[in-house]
Motif scaffolding. Structure first.
Motif, PDB file in Angstrom:
ATOM      1  N   ALA A   8      21.699 -26.948   6.966  1.00 54.47           N
ATOM      2  CA  ALA A   8      20.563 -27.499   6.217  1.00 54.47           C
ATOM      3  C   ALA A   8      21.011 -28.681   5.354  1.00 54.47           C
ATOM      4  O   ALA A   8      20.319 -29.703   5.279  1.00 54.47           O
ATOM      5  CB  ALA A   8      19.927 -26.415   5.341  1.00 54.47           C
ATOM      6  N   VAL A   9      22.165 -28.560   4.728  1.00 59.05           N
ATOM      7  CA  VAL A   9      22.688 -29.627   3.873  1.00 59.05           C
ATOM      8  C   VAL A   9      23.044 -30.862   4.712  1.00 59.05           C
ATOM      9  O   VAL A   9      22.770 -31.987   4.305  1.00 59.05           O
ATOM     10  CB  VAL A   9      23.891 -29.134   3.041  1.00 59.05           C
ATOM     11  CG1 VAL A   9      24.567 -30.284   2.313  1.00 59.05           C
ATOM     12  CG2 VAL A   9      23.433 -28.066   2.049  1.00 59.05           C
ATOM     13  N   GLU A  10      23.621 -30.641   5.892  1.00 58.01           N
ATOM     14  CA  GLU A  10      23.939 -31.762   6.785  1.00 58.01           C
ATOM     15  C   GLU A  10      22.679 -32.560   7.118  1.00 58.01           C
ATOM     16  O   GLU A  10      22.690 -33.788   7.087  1.00 58.01           O
ATOM     17  CB  GLU A  10      24.590 -31.265   8.075  1.00 58.01           C
ATOM     18  CG  GLU A  10      26.038 -30.891   7.903  1.00 58.01           C
ATOM     19  CD  GLU A  10      26.666 -30.354   9.182  1.00 58.01           C
ATOM     20  OE1 GLU A  10      26.132 -30.589  10.296  1.00 58.01           O
ATOM     21  OE2 GLU A  10      27.706 -29.686   9.076  1.00 58.01           O
ATOM     22  N   GLU A  67      14.483 -30.530  -4.081  1.00 58.42           N
ATOM     23  CA  GLU A  67      13.178 -30.567  -3.438  1.00 58.42           C
ATOM     24  C   GLU A  67      13.088 -29.582  -2.258  1.00 58.42           C
ATOM     25  O   GLU A  67      12.139 -28.824  -2.146  1.00 58.42           O
ATOM     26  CB  GLU A  67      12.902 -31.989  -2.938  1.00 58.42           C
ATOM     27  CG  GLU A  67      11.483 -32.223  -2.494  1.00 58.42           C
ATOM     28  CD  GLU A  67      11.262 -33.680  -2.132  1.00 58.42           C
ATOM     29  OE1 GLU A  67      10.813 -33.924  -0.997  1.00 58.42           O
ATOM     30  OE2 GLU A  67      11.556 -34.557  -2.974  1.00 58.42           O
ATOM     31  N   ALA A  68      14.094 -29.589  -1.390  1.00 52.57           N
ATOM     32  CA  ALA A  68      14.073 -28.729  -0.197  1.00 52.57           C
ATOM     33  C   ALA A  68      14.462 -27.286  -0.516  1.00 52.57           C
ATOM     34  O   ALA A  68      14.013 -26.358   0.157  1.00 52.57           O
ATOM     35  CB  ALA A  68      15.011 -29.291   0.861  1.00 52.57           C
ATOM     36  N   ASP A  69      15.313 -27.102  -1.516  1.00 52.99           N
ATOM     37  CA  ASP A  69      15.764 -25.788  -1.981  1.00 52.99           C
ATOM     38  C   ASP A  69      16.300 -24.887  -0.858  1.00 52.99           C
ATOM     39  O   ASP A  69      15.855 -23.749  -0.705  1.00 52.99           O
ATOM     40  CB  ASP A  69      14.625 -25.097  -2.738  1.00 52.99           C
ATOM     41  CG  ASP A  69      15.137 -23.990  -3.656  1.00 52.99           C
ATOM     42  OD1 ASP A  69      16.328 -24.020  -4.011  1.00 52.99           O
ATOM     43  OD2 ASP A  69      14.335 -23.093  -3.984  1.00 52.99           O
ATOM     44  N   PRO A  70      17.304 -25.374  -0.073  1.00 48.25           N
ATOM     45  CA  PRO A  70      17.826 -24.563   1.024  1.00 48.25           C
ATOM     46  C   PRO A  70      18.884 -23.533   0.617  1.00 48.25           C
ATOM     47  O   PRO A  70      19.325 -22.746   1.443  1.00 48.25           O
ATOM     48  CB  PRO A  70      18.455 -25.616   1.944  1.00 48.25           C
ATOM     49  CG  PRO A  70      18.958 -26.646   0.981  1.00 48.25           C
ATOM     50  CD  PRO A  70      17.927 -26.685  -0.126  1.00 48.25           C
ATOM     51  N   ILE A  71      19.261 -23.542  -0.672  1.00 51.33           N
ATOM     52  CA  ILE A  71      20.347 -22.670  -1.123  1.00 51.33           C
ATOM     53  C   ILE A  71      19.831 -21.709  -2.190  1.00 51.33           C
ATOM     54  O   ILE A  71      19.400 -22.143  -3.261  1.00 51.33           O
ATOM     55  CB  ILE A  71      21.522 -23.504  -1.693  1.00 51.33           C
ATOM     56  CG1 ILE A  71      21.988 -24.515  -0.646  1.00 51.33           C
ATOM     57  CG2 ILE A  71      22.666 -22.594  -2.116  1.00 51.33           C
ATOM     58  CD1 ILE A  71      22.980 -25.525  -1.164  1.00 51.33           C
TER      59      ILE A  71
END
Length: 153
Positions: A8-10, A67-71
């Motif tokens: 997700a970070v990539e 904004e995306a909050d994937p963690i």
């Protein structure tokens, strides 16, 4: 979980880095002590990455991550250059490393060993040829667990 986070970070980091003329070398997400660290390693062809590059990327990526909050949970974001012992992950990394000192670990023994330190004398996309002091080793890429440049003193 860790793999999902790094993927997700990539995806979030690549457009930011491309806009800055930088490349993504690696993403690490791991726990050290009580803290989780998200480490982004960046580089460029023309000149070394400097502190301003790292700061700009850190600010922009931090905004995207918020904004995306994937963690889930708290973490510490670090953006830096991969340094002298940069990891070798992509095909182009191995091509650029030919003729340089490398440190390779494998998933299973090859000729009785799993750790190789020597010069990457050849890479054909399928296997690496590592020249140690007195012996040469052929290592299939799919058996490489970790690879990085190595500094010899």
């Amino acid at each position: 979980m860790s793999r999902q986070v790094t993927e997700a970070v990539e995806k979030l980091a690549k457009p930011i880095l491309e806009a800055e003329g930088l490349e993504l070398v690696d993403v690490e997400y791991k726990k050290e002590g009580n803290n989780w660290f998200l480490r982004i390693f960046i580089d460029r062809e023309e000149r070394p990455v400097d502190l301003d590059d790292c700061s700009r990327v850190s600010e922009k990526l931090s905004d995207s991550l918020d904004e995306a909050d994937p963690i889930p949970g708290a973490y510490i974001l670090e953006v830096s250059s991969p340094g002298a012992e940069r990891p070798l992950k992509k095909e182009k990394d191995f091509h650029k490393a030919v003729g340089k000192n490398v440190h390779i670990t494998t998933y299973e023994p090859i000729d009785g060993q799993k750790v190789f330190d020597g010069v990457l004398s050849q890479y054909d996309g399928v296997q690496l040829t590592i020249q140690e002091k007195k012996k040469s080793f052929q290592i299939p890429v799919e058996k490489v667990a970790k690879a990085r440049l190595s500094v010899v003193f």
